[in-house]
Design an enzyme around this catalytic site. Sequence first.
Site, PDB file in Angstrom:
ATOM      1  N   SER A 427     -25.829  -8.829  -7.387  1.00 50.48           N
ATOM      2  CA  SER A 427     -27.212  -8.477  -7.094  1.00 50.48           C
ATOM      3  C   SER A 427     -27.798  -7.364  -7.947  1.00 50.48           C
ATOM      4  O   SER A 427     -29.027  -7.254  -8.009  1.00 50.48           O
ATOM      5  CB  SER A 427     -27.326  -8.077  -5.625  1.00 50.48           C
ATOM      6  OG  SER A 427     -26.469  -6.992  -5.360  1.00 50.48           O
ATOM      7  N   ALA A 428     -26.983  -6.481  -8.541  1.00 44.90           N
ATOM      8  CA  ALA A 428     -27.542  -5.342  -9.282  1.00 44.90           C
ATOM      9  C   ALA A 428     -28.372  -5.839 -10.469  1.00 44.90           C
ATOM     10  O   ALA A 428     -28.015  -6.845 -11.096  1.00 44.90           O
ATOM     11  CB  ALA A 428     -26.412  -4.428  -9.749  1.00 44.90           C
ATOM     12  N   GLY A 430     -31.114  -5.350  -8.458  1.00 45.44           N
ATOM     13  CA  GLY A 430     -31.840  -5.562  -7.214  1.00 45.44           C
ATOM     14  C   GLY A 430     -33.149  -6.297  -7.326  1.00 45.44           C
ATOM     15  O   GLY A 430     -33.882  -6.372  -6.335  1.00 45.44           O
ATOM     16  N   LYS A 432     -33.711  -9.623  -7.795  1.00 44.64           N
ATOM     17  CA  LYS A 432     -33.654 -10.852  -6.990  1.00 44.64           C
ATOM     18  C   LYS A 432     -33.428 -10.540  -5.519  1.00 44.64           C
ATOM     19  O   LYS A 432     -33.948 -11.232  -4.636  1.00 44.64           O
ATOM     20  CB  LYS A 432     -32.552 -11.763  -7.522  1.00 44.64           C
ATOM     21  CG  LYS A 432     -32.730 -12.173  -8.982  1.00 44.64           C
ATOM     22  CD  LYS A 432     -31.595 -13.054  -9.438  1.00 44.64           C
ATOM     23  CE  LYS A 432     -31.715 -13.404 -10.910  1.00 44.64           C
ATOM     24  NZ  LYS A 432     -31.600 -12.206 -11.786  1.00 44.64           N
ATOM     25  N   CYS A 551     -28.108 -16.466 -17.372  1.00 43.52           N
ATOM     26  CA  CYS A 551     -29.038 -16.165 -18.453  1.00 43.52           C
ATOM     27  C   CYS A 551     -28.434 -16.581 -19.788  1.00 43.52           C
ATOM     28  O   CYS A 551     -28.542 -15.872 -20.791  1.00 43.52           O
ATOM     29  CB  CYS A 551     -29.401 -14.683 -18.463  1.00 43.52           C
ATOM     30  SG  CYS A 551     -27.973 -13.583 -18.560  1.00 43.52           S
TER      31      CYS A 551
END
Length: 692
Positions: A427-428, A430, A432, A551
């Site tokens: 998650s970092a 943050g 999303k 990505c």
Amino acid sequence: MGRRAKHKQSAPEPLDKKTYPTSKKLGKRKADNDSDTEEPKVNQRPTKKAKDSKPKAATTSKPSAVEYAGKTITKKQKAAAKLDSDNDSGVGWEDVESENGMDQDEFVASDDVEQFTGTLDDLMEDDDDDPLRGTTQKFDFDTEEEEDIQPVSKRKKSKQSERPAKIIPTTSDAYDDDSEEDASEDEDGRVTMANMEARSRALDAKAAAEAELDEEELQGAAASDDEDEDLDIDGEPDAEGDIDAEPFHLPTPSEREAEKQSGGPDVHVVQRRMRECVRVLGKFKRLAEKDRARSEYTDQLIADIASYYGYNDFLAEKLFQLFPVAEAIEFFEANEVSRPVTIRTNTLRTRRRDLAQSLVNRGVNLEPIGKWTNVGLQVFESSVPIDFEGATPEYLAGHYMLQAASSFLPVIALAPQPNERVLDMASAPGGKTTHIAALLQNTGVVFANDANKARTKSLTANVHRLGCKNVVVCSYDGREFPKVMGGFDRVLLDAPCSGTGVISKDQSVKVNKSDRDFTLLSHLQKQLILCAIDSVNPDSKTGGYIVYSTCSVTVDENESVVDYALRKRPNVKLVDTGLEFGREGYTRYRGKTFNPSVSLTRRFYPHVHNMDGFYVAKFKVEKRSKATPAEEPITAPAPFVLGDQNTVDQVQEETGFDSEEDRPYLEEAKRRRMKAKGLRPPPRSKPISTTA
């Protein structure tokens, strides 16, 4: 009797001294109520001529001047007098007679008034009237040409009152001629039920004729291109203006080695050689040199791309193989240009309209990203450094988040619903996670996990700044999560990747990636996606979905991982991502064949969609069901009758153990036990003894 007729002037008396009428005295004349006590005032302005009720005799020639009491008044003077008389409201005075029975004409031509000889300019030279005179206006009544007099506005003319010229011609400009023709047709006759069919046929014939002309032009342009394609249009003209049409020569391996030893070729030479290689590979049979293979042109082009754009040979070849030749050059060129600055509106604190208005007031030029998102804004110009954190009070207040447009896509595909339990495995920093919390409207629970504990500091800061109250931050290895916690309604896995889609942000990717990096990353991604599938609750009423995103644009990290998950988890299937744009995932790539449902995944490229390279896939997890062998159909057992010995024997025979039928299952179980012990099982062609 009217007001003006009631207070009419009395008869004038002879003047003792010369007084001349002035044409500059303005205002309405006042009635003299004290006519009995005071001397009557002299009319100091020319009066209107009374209308003559008798018809005038027709004259053959119009006199150039009119004589009144020995004075000669020219046409110009008559016009000036008319202007002065217009200033006085003389309505109702035409038919009124004076007290002495003399009308206005007789008053003007009276013998009692001392006659004046000379021009009107001499009359206007009185010194008393100088302060009232002002600027003299000259009127030319002798010109026959009519000039359009435009009223002059007293207000200052704004810049918006003038319509600017169109920079980009629109379709309406292209059809101006057609509209004029339609207008002329409308003048001939209106469209009625009788002529509607004829007009429709005429329009269809006209459209067909235009289509034929367009096709002929396209064919002619293609023919001209075929004629000129053999010429070197990039050549420099000589002294006579002719272009040097020297054919392109592909360097041999020895020439390439000599070129490297000499320090490398010139940049312009490399650029021209790349264009020529692309042109030759486009029509190889016609433009290629004799006895030169296609692979030689491809190798030369990849080497030039690596030297021109700064890639290592391995990564340049890996990215080149993803696209056609011409599109590959566009991809490499797009990686040299930075992507637009985009921000995401935090709907927990403000609305996009209010945020845009406040930023516009600070000198920021922005507009919505597109119709596919209702929270994104694209920044074009800014007087403040909005691309830095903490640059505006709105950022500090948590009204927006600096986030790439491609990072919106996984959360849009995940589509979390209120009151759900959602897991973000990586998650970092943050972006999303807070987007998911905003879509949940601070309901439910969002578990934000990141394996790097140092990165959870920025994650926690953004969660607090944006006002997300339903987020739990934790730091675990994603591969341990089914053991730590499970039963989530939805899981988002933005897996660690090579970053080949964000080369414009991180130029170090061009040189620090090798084949071993892609192998290790692909193995880690396969482990993470299986753990994400196991963390989902298949019995969820509203969820049961997983979104896998990277990505990166390579197939090893995208389609290969998705196909691996489909093979390892039979209870998982791919579903539509819900994204309206993006290219379909590869189902075949360089000899590899993937599951046909991989086409439901979406790819995004910087040269096509003007955003970072990205990949999004969405899974649906279903309940696991035990697979039944489909060799023989399942039949109902025969009914058992008490006391029938034959029936008992038959049932015993049907329920007996058949070793030959179960031998393949026993061999497979033996093979698994040998693998668990670290032994290498024999090939499947050789049977394994099950007695051992």
